[in-house]
Design an enzyme around this catalytic site. Structure first.
Site, PDB file in Angstrom:
ATOM      1  N   SER A 112       0.671  -1.303   0.080  1.00  0.00           N
ATOM      2  CA  SER A 112      -0.015   0.177   0.055  1.00  0.00           C
ATOM      3  C   SER A 112       1.003   1.383   0.067  1.00  0.00           C
ATOM      4  CB  SER A 112      -0.902   0.053   1.049  1.00  0.00           C
ATOM      5  OG  SER A 112      -1.851  -1.207   1.123  1.00  0.00           O
ATOM      6  N   HIS A 117       4.832  11.840  -9.043  1.00  0.00           N
ATOM      7  CA  HIS A 117       6.215  12.441  -9.689  1.00  0.00           C
ATOM      8  C   HIS A 117       5.772  13.410 -10.693  1.00  0.00           C
ATOM      9  CE1 HIS A 117       8.366   9.149  -7.574  1.00  0.00           C
ATOM     10  NE2 HIS A 117       7.279   8.217  -8.307  1.00  0.00           N
ATOM     11  N   CYS A 140      -3.599  -2.706  -0.604  1.00  0.00           N
ATOM     12  CA  CYS A 140      -3.720  -4.129  -0.398  1.00  0.00           C
ATOM     13  C   CYS A 140      -4.901  -4.235   0.759  1.00  0.00           C
ATOM     14  CB  CYS A 140      -2.493  -4.681   0.114  1.00  0.00           C
ATOM     15  SG  CYS A 140      -2.730  -6.495   0.299  1.00  0.00           S
TER      16      CYS A 140
END
Length: 264
Positions: A112, A117, A140
């Protein structure tokens, strides 16, 4: 799909990846430098941290650690480790310092995390500038990254968006039967608001048997004034407005379809 009774933890990994583009026309080299500086400041590491922190709240994740960095000459990155289980606020570390050693973090990072970016860039001569933000929300457990769709697209003022959603791994129910997905989905578009969908042209490429879903989006309405940096349409001749409109539209088409379009 009825609620599954699982044997242990939900081991499915759900990942939502975005490429979000902002397009602009800046006539001179100074204007192009000005746009890059503006967009770099607009989406610096602190602002991106605020956006991703709100994303965690939307999807119901708990923040474990934040790492952020602005880059020279431009660009920024932010990575947030998250968990599904509640954590004591006194144990959460959001200060700027080196994170845990790889041995302490790799198992959690595989499950997780939320990261972004940024990539500002410009054409060397043509006046075209683009800002791209790459975002990945990977969880998850029962947390769904799809809840963050509308918020992220809106916050980053997107002209073009490409999205991938995939579900990996499997989880077992109490009878030992493997389940490779735990929710119904036939398109990422189903998780967007009607208002959001009305603004964009959309196209899907899905591989249902592999639990891979892909959607592309491009703004329907084109208003030149929203794409000019340090200029107004009324300051340009009709020929110049037509030329710039053609350049911008061609640039958007190439990014949307992922290929260069030759001049006819």
């Amino acid at each position: 799909m009825s609620k599954l009774k699982l044997h242990g933890f939900n081991n499915l990994t759900k990942s939502l990846s975005f490429c979000i583009y902002d397009i602009c026309y800046a006539k001179t080299a100074d204007d192009r430098d000005g746009y890059i500086a503006y967009i770099d400041e607009q989406y610096n590491a602190n602002r991106l941290t605020e956006i991703l922190t709100e994303t965690c709240s939307i999807i119901g994740a708990n923040i474990l650690n934040i790492a952020r960095q602005d880059y020279d000459p431009q660009g920024a990155s932010v990575t947030i480790l998250v968990s599904e289980e509640p954590v004591d606020p006194r144990d959460v570390d959001t200060s700027e310092h080196p994170g845990p050693l790889p041995s302490a973090v790799v198992a959690h990072l595989d499950k997780s995390h939320i990261c972004v970016h940024t990539y500002p860039e410009s054409h060397p001569e043509g006046g075209l500038c683009t800002f791209r933000a790459d975002i990945e929300v990977s969880t998850c457990g029962v947390i769904s990254p799809l809840k963050a769709l509308n918020y992220l697209i809106h916050q980053l003022e997107s002209d073009i968006v490409t999205m991938d959603y995939r579900v990996r791994g499997f989880t077992r129910d109490i009878n030992g039967v493997k389940h490779f997905i735990d929710h119904k989905i036939n398109s990422i578009q189903n998780f967007m608001s009607d208002d959001m969908k009305s603004l964009y042209h959309m196209m899907d490429v899905n591989v249902y048997q592999e639990n891979i879903f892909h959607t592309k989006m491009m703004l329907k309405d084109f208003d030149l004034k929203h794409y000019l940096f340090n200029a107004k349409p009324e300051e340009l001749s009709a020929e110049e407005r037509e030329r710039i409109t053609h350049l911008l539209y061609k640039e958007m088409q190439e990014i949307y379809y992922g290929r260069n379009v030759p001049e006819v």
